[in-house]
Design a protein around this motif. Sequence first.
Motif, short mmCIF file in Angstrom:
data_model
loop_
_atom_site.label_atom_id
_atom_site.label_comp_id
_atom_site.label_asym_id
_atom_site.label_seq_id
_atom_site.Cartn_x
_atom_site.Cartn_y
_atom_site.Cartn_z
N MET A 137 25.82 -34.12 -1.04
CA MET A 137 26.20 -32.75 -1.61
C MET A 137 27.19 -32.90 -2.42
SD MET A 137 26.64 -29.48 0.87
CE MET A 137 26.66 -27.86 0.59
N GLY A 138 27.25 -32.20 -3.87
CA GLY A 138 28.29 -32.37 -4.54
C GLY A 138 28.17 -31.20 -5.57
N TRP A 139 28.82 -31.41 -6.71
CA TRP A 139 29.18 -30.58 -7.82
C TRP A 139 28.71 -31.37 -9.04
CZ3 TRP A 139 30.32 -25.63 -7.00
CH2 TRP A 139 30.89 -25.15 -5.69
N TYR A 140 28.03 -30.32 -10.06
CA TYR A 140 27.46 -30.66 -11.25
C TYR A 140 27.78 -29.77 -12.14
CZ TYR A 140 24.63 -34.16 -8.31
OH TYR A 140 24.47 -35.08 -7.52
N ARG A 141 27.86 -30.18 -13.27
CA ARG A 141 28.01 -29.23 -14.46
C ARG A 141 27.20 -29.41 -15.52
NH1 ARG A 141 33.57 -31.26 -17.32
NH2 ARG A 141 33.28 -29.46 -18.95
N GLN A 142 27.19 -28.36 -16.47
CA GLN A 142 25.91 -28.28 -17.55
C GLN A 142 26.64 -29.28 -18.54
OE1 GLN A 142 23.70 -26.50 -16.67
NE2 GLN A 142 22.52 -25.97 -18.33
N THR A 143 25.54 -29.92 -19.06
CA THR A 143 25.92 -30.96 -20.15
C THR A 143 25.35 -30.26 -21.46
OG1 THR A 143 23.81 -32.22 -19.86
CG2 THR A 143 25.72 -32.93 -18.60
N PRO A 144 25.75 -30.96 -22.61
CA PRO A 144 25.21 -30.47 -23.67
C PRO A 144 23.59 -30.43 -23.90
CG PRO A 144 27.06 -31.73 -24.33
CD PRO A 144 26.71 -31.83 -22.90
N GLY A 145 22.94 -31.46 -23.33
CA GLY A 145 21.42 -31.47 -23.38
C GLY A 145 20.93 -30.50 -22.39
N ASN A 146 21.62 -29.54 -21.68
CA ASN A 146 21.17 -28.55 -20.73
C ASN A 146 20.60 -29.21 -19.68
OD1 ASN A 146 20.79 -26.00 -20.22
ND2 ASN A 146 18.65 -26.15 -20.20
N GLN A 147 21.30 -30.34 -19.15
CA GLN A 147 21.03 -31.14 -17.83
C GLN A 147 22.34 -30.92 -16.98
OE1 GLN A 147 18.10 -33.08 -17.32
NE2 GLN A 147 17.35 -32.20 -19.19
N ARG A 148 22.07 -31.35 -15.86
CA ARG A 148 23.34 -31.28 -14.87
C ARG A 148 23.89 -32.86 -14.93
NH1 ARG A 148 22.21 -26.43 -15.06
NH2 ARG A 148 21.67 -25.19 -13.16
N GLY A 149 25.10 -32.71 -15.25
CA GLY A 149 26.08 -34.10 -15.04
C GLY A 149 27.07 -34.08 -13.89
N LEU A 150 27.04 -35.18 -13.23
CA LEU A 150 27.57 -35.24 -11.72
C LEU A 150 29.26 -35.03 -12.28
CD1 LEU A 150 28.09 -36.16 -8.98
CD2 LEU A 150 28.50 -38.43 -9.83
N VAL A 151 29.79 -34.09 -11.34
CA VAL A 151 31.20 -34.02 -11.31
C VAL A 151 31.89 -34.70 -10.03
CG1 VAL A 151 33.11 -32.27 -11.00
CG2 VAL A 151 31.20 -31.81 -12.28
N ALA A 152 31.24 -34.56 -9.01
CA ALA A 152 31.57 -35.17 -7.85
C ALA A 152 30.60 -35.03 -6.47
CB ALA A 152 33.09 -34.95 -7.44
N LYS A 153 30.43 -36.07 -5.76
CA LYS A 153 29.43 -35.61 -4.62
C LYS A 153 30.23 -36.77 -3.68
CE LYS A 153 25.91 -39.05 -5.84
NZ LYS A 153 24.38 -39.31 -6.09
N ILE A 154 29.58 -36.15 -2.39
CA ILE A 154 29.52 -36.97 -1.25
C ILE A 154 28.26 -37.68 -0.83
CG2 ILE A 154 29.99 -37.33 1.20
CD1 ILE A 154 32.57 -36.53 -0.30
N ILE A 161 25.18 -40.07 0.86
CA ILE A 161 24.50 -40.01 2.08
C ILE A 161 25.24 -40.84 3.07
CG2 ILE A 161 22.35 -39.31 1.37
CD1 ILE A 161 21.21 -42.13 1.61
N ASP A 162 25.99 -41.87 2.53
CA ASP A 162 26.58 -42.72 3.38
C ASP A 162 28.15 -42.15 3.41
OD1 ASP A 162 25.57 -45.35 1.18
OD2 ASP A 162 24.84 -44.76 3.39
N GLY A 163 28.38 -40.82 3.09
CA GLY A 163 29.86 -40.30 3.35
C GLY A 163 30.87 -40.52 2.50
N LYS A 164 30.30 -41.32 1.38
CA LYS A 164 31.52 -41.49 0.48
C LYS A 164 31.52 -40.85 -0.75
CE LYS A 164 30.80 -46.44 1.65
NZ LYS A 164 30.08 -47.78 1.40
N PRO A 165 32.73 -40.55 -1.06
CA PRO A 165 32.67 -39.81 -2.49
C PRO A 165 32.46 -40.65 -3.79
CG PRO A 165 35.05 -40.59 -1.95
CD PRO A 165 34.12 -41.11 -0.75
N GLU A 166 31.87 -39.97 -4.73
CA GLU A 166 31.40 -40.42 -6.02
C GLU A 166 32.01 -39.61 -7.03
OE1 GLU A 166 27.66 -42.35 -5.93
OE2 GLU A 166 27.28 -41.67 -8.07
N TYR A 167 32.57 -39.90 -8.17
CA TYR A 167 33.07 -39.00 -9.12
C TYR A 167 32.28 -39.40 -10.55
CZ TYR A 167 36.68 -37.92 -5.69
OH TYR A 167 37.05 -37.32 -4.54
N GLY A 168 32.01 -38.42 -11.37
CA GLY A 168 31.63 -38.57 -12.50
C GLY A 168 33.11 -38.71 -13.34
N ASP A 169 32.60 -39.32 -14.70
CA ASP A 169 34.09 -39.80 -15.45
C ASP A 169 35.05 -38.48 -15.72
OD1 ASP A 169 31.88 -41.90 -17.80
OD2 ASP A 169 33.01 -42.18 -15.66
#
Length: 119
Positions: A33-50, A52-60
Amino acid sequence: VQVEQYGGGSARAGGSLRLSCAAFGGYFGTYSMGWYRQTPGNQRGLVAKITIDGKPEYGDSGKGRYTISRDNTEASVNLQMDSLKPEDTDTYYCRIVWKTLAGDWDYAEGRGTQVTVSS
């Protein structure tokens, strides 16, 4: 499944905002589960998520400035956004991806929350 988003709004550069999200109406045994934001190509880019292993992962975009956390008692995440920059301005979407009882993967997304950062 419904995904409800809370928080966001406006802040000055250097300030902070908090986004929260909760998912309802499903069985979320294994999920990310996490957060995404709109990218110029109208895709969703990763902001941050947890993951399935419970670890945080961050976009740039938010590395070193954002902190994501999960409530282990329910399917919800919080995103603390610090040291905000004008380029953080965007619509942020909460997404949950879960493994169904049938063994497939499914996902649901919130409607979006606006974050506006002024210089």
